[in-house]
Motif scaffolding. Structure first.
Motif, PDB file in Angstrom:
ATOM      1  N   PHE A 394       0.828  -1.212   0.000  1.00  0.00           N
ATOM      2  CA  PHE A 394       0.000   0.000   0.000  1.00  0.00           C
ATOM      3  C   PHE A 394       0.861   1.261   0.000  1.00  0.00           C
ATOM      4  O   PHE A 394       1.957   1.290   0.566  1.00  0.00           O
ATOM      5  CB  PHE A 394      -0.922   0.004   1.221  1.00  0.00           C
ATOM      6  CG  PHE A 394      -2.054  -0.971   1.114  1.00  0.00           C
ATOM      7  CD1 PHE A 394      -3.115  -0.736   0.254  1.00  0.00           C
ATOM      8  CD2 PHE A 394      -2.064  -2.136   1.884  1.00  0.00           C
ATOM      9  CE1 PHE A 394      -4.162  -1.643   0.149  1.00  0.00           C
ATOM     10  CE2 PHE A 394      -3.105  -3.041   1.789  1.00  0.00           C
ATOM     11  CZ  PHE A 394      -4.162  -2.801   0.910  1.00  0.00           C
ATOM     12  N   SER A 395       0.366   2.282  -0.656  1.00  0.00           N
ATOM     13  CA  SER A 395       1.083   3.560  -0.711  1.00  0.00           C
ATOM     14  C   SER A 395       1.205   4.157   0.688  1.00  0.00           C
ATOM     15  O   SER A 395       0.239   4.134   1.465  1.00  0.00           O
ATOM     16  CB  SER A 395       0.334   4.541  -1.621  1.00  0.00           C
ATOM     17  OG  SER A 395       0.853   5.843  -1.477  1.00  0.00           O
ATOM     18  N   ILE A 398      -1.540   6.896   1.796  1.00  0.00           N
ATOM     19  CA  ILE A 398      -2.959   6.646   2.082  1.00  0.00           C
ATOM     20  C   ILE A 398      -3.116   6.004   3.465  1.00  0.00           C
ATOM     21  O   ILE A 398      -2.159   5.496   4.059  1.00  0.00           O
ATOM     22  CB  ILE A 398      -3.601   5.771   0.990  1.00  0.00           C
ATOM     23  CG1 ILE A 398      -2.831   4.434   0.825  1.00  0.00           C
ATOM     24  CG2 ILE A 398      -3.614   6.498  -0.341  1.00  0.00           C
ATOM     25  CD1 ILE A 398      -3.391   3.292   1.552  1.00  0.00           C
ATOM     26  N   THR A 428      -7.179   0.025  -3.831  1.00  0.00           N
ATOM     27  CA  THR A 428      -6.826   1.439  -4.005  1.00  0.00           C
ATOM     28  C   THR A 428      -7.724   2.098  -5.055  1.00  0.00           C
ATOM     29  O   THR A 428      -8.177   3.239  -4.875  1.00  0.00           O
ATOM     30  CB  THR A 428      -5.357   1.573  -4.413  1.00  0.00           C
ATOM     31  OG1 THR A 428      -4.524   0.941  -3.431  1.00  0.00           O
ATOM     32  CG2 THR A 428      -4.952   3.032  -4.540  1.00  0.00           C
ATOM     33  N   ILE A 439      -8.417   3.050   2.681  1.00  0.00           N
ATOM     34  CA  ILE A 439      -8.615   1.733   2.087  1.00  0.00           C
ATOM     35  C   ILE A 439      -9.581   0.961   2.973  1.00  0.00           C
ATOM     36  O   ILE A 439      -9.348   0.808   4.180  1.00  0.00           O
ATOM     37  CB  ILE A 439      -7.280   0.962   1.975  1.00  0.00           C
ATOM     38  CG1 ILE A 439      -6.293   1.703   1.057  1.00  0.00           C
ATOM     39  CG2 ILE A 439      -7.521  -0.462   1.480  1.00  0.00           C
ATOM     40  CD1 ILE A 439      -6.659   1.695  -0.395  1.00  0.00           C
TER      41      ILE A 439
END
Length: 459
Positions: A394-395, A398, A428, A439
């Motif tokens: 995951f980024s 976020i 996402t 998320i």
């Protein structure tokens, strides 16, 4: 902005060094042409030798061309041969003197050698052109110079100069002289362009933004990869400085096996990135042809292009070609097995890293496995590794919904790294579609359901 300026200065410095070196070589080359003309016309003393015109000293040059001359200790004749093969792309008009026709035959003088191109209207040199310029009618010298066309000469062994096989009955002196595209780019621009996927080069360049340190793999897999990392780093020292070139076969061959998505392609890509080597992926399931001999021709083009380039070749779906060999029941089976043996020999002779990838080790013929230096398993990631893959996926920009527990998800769902990335992408996109900032748990679960459904599984 400052960084871009620095890079531009570096490029300009490289181009200038290369241009200066090649200009000095061109001046020497033209002096040799002038002296040959004077000797043939009898306008100089009989004792004058073509070798009286000494080439420029490029031993201190920072150019790619100068470094190559020093590294391989090229002498007068080798340098002249190399530049003759290059000159049509540097100053083609300096060979126009050979376009004069013999009034008796209406053709170019036979002793000049050379030929016309399909598009190029100037003079394209051949081996006879080289022999005429340096030896003229001196048979002893001509015979000695012919030794330069031996395959062990660095110019040919490294594929700097290349030529197509001659038709039966054609003299060796009719060999067309031309320089390999990659080497010409290196001598002029300082870097080589990367070939594109085509019928003549059925391989894709694979790249990644990840680093070698980002790999999430079991310890035993990492230990085996460190062997490849060490070979890429120390191979030249081992073969050249330690004198093992005549005792050890060139190159390194390994098998990566494991389910799709376990990191085989990624491991190859990050190894290449760490050592600044391009990695080319060949999908054997698409390249293998039903027509006898076609597969060999397709893959030979890849090996020919990769020769002495340092590229990493990654053969995916290796089962398609290197699976258990068929029983010989007809001529097609016989030729298929011969073709596989030929390609295996090309792999063994290749002096770079060759990686074959398969989903299952047992699918590969054991006779082939014995010829590999290593066999590396890429197993399904354990729960702790899956948790790390979820976390890295995951980024960092976020947020995750409060009830999302990645450790619990990792424990519950046995997924590969490739599948996890697909779920991350799905969740996402759902967040962005909904205009939210987090998320959601339900989107992660839905993404997992979709991935499991692809393989016929359910939650």
């Amino acid at each position: 902005m400052e960084q871009l300026f620095d890079q531009s200065e570096l490029v300009n410095s490289t181009l200038k060094a290369n241009a200066d070196a090649l200009l000095a070589e061109l001046n020497w080359f033209e002096k040799v042409l002038q002296l040959r003309s004077a000797i043939n016309a009898g306008s100089v003393a009989e004792s004058t030798s073509i070798f009286d015109v000494q080439p420029p000293d490029l031993s201190q040059s920072n150019s790619s061309y100068g470094r190559f001359l020093v590294q391989h200790q090229l002498g007068f004749a080798d340098r002249f041969l190399l530049f003759l093969a290059m000159v049509t792309q540097i100053k083609p008009q300096c060979l126009d003197i050979f376009l004069v026709q013999n009034p008796q035959t209406g053709q170019i003088f036979t002793e000049f050698g050379g030929r016309k191109g399909n598009v190029f209207s100037g003079f394209l040199p051949t081996a006879e052109t080289f022999l005429f310029l340096l030896a003229a009618d001196n048979l002893m010298l001509r015979f000695d110079l012919l030794k330069l066309f031996d395959a062990r000469n660095p110019l040919f062994a490294l594929n700097v100069l290349e030529y197509e096989p001659l038709p039966p009955g054609e003299p060796i002196s009719s060999i067309p002289l031309h320089i390999n595209k990659n080497w010409f780019e290196e001598f002029t621009t300082g870097e080589r362009s990367k070939p594109r996927f085509s019928a003549d080069f059925p391989a894709h360049l694979i790249e990644t933004n990840m680093q070698y340190e980002d790999l999430v793999l079991p310890e035993h897999t990492c230990e085996h990869l460190e062997l490849l990392d060490s070979w890429l780093q120390h191979n030249k020292t081992m073969m050249n400085d330690l004198g093992l070139r005549h005792k050890i076969k060139p190159g390194f061959r390994t098998l990566f096996y494991g389910q799709p998505g376990t990191g085989k392609s990624l491991a190859a890509a990050v190894l290449g990135k760490k050592h600044n080597l391009p990695v080319y992926r060949i999908d054997l399931s698409r390249v293998v042809s039903k027509y006898i001999g076609e597969t060999g021709r397709n893959l030979s083009k890849v090996f020919d292009a990769a020769e002495n380039q340092g590229w990493i070749l990654f053969f995916d779906e290796a089962d398609a070609l290197f699976g258990k060999r068929t029983n010989v029941s007809d001529a097609r089976d016989k030729y298929a097995n011969q073709e596989t043996s030929y390609l295996l020999q090309r792999i063994e002779d290749h002096n770079g890293l060759v990686i074959l990838a398969s989903n299952f080790k047992q699918n590969i013929d054991q006779a082939f496995l014995r010829r590999f230096q290593s066999v590396i398993e890429f197993p399904m990631p354990q729960a702790s590794q899956r948790a790390l893959l979820w976390e890295q996926g995951f980024s960092p920009l976020i947020q995750l919904e409060a009830k999302v527990n990645l450790n619990d998800i990792a424990q519950k769902f046995e997924l590969t790294g490739g599948v996890i990335i697909n779920v991350v992408q799905y969740a996402t996109m759902q967040m962005l579609k909904a205009g939210g900032k987090e998320i959601r748990q339900r989107d992660i679960v839905e993404g997992i359901k979709r991935e499991l459904k692809k393989s016929g599984r359910t939650l």
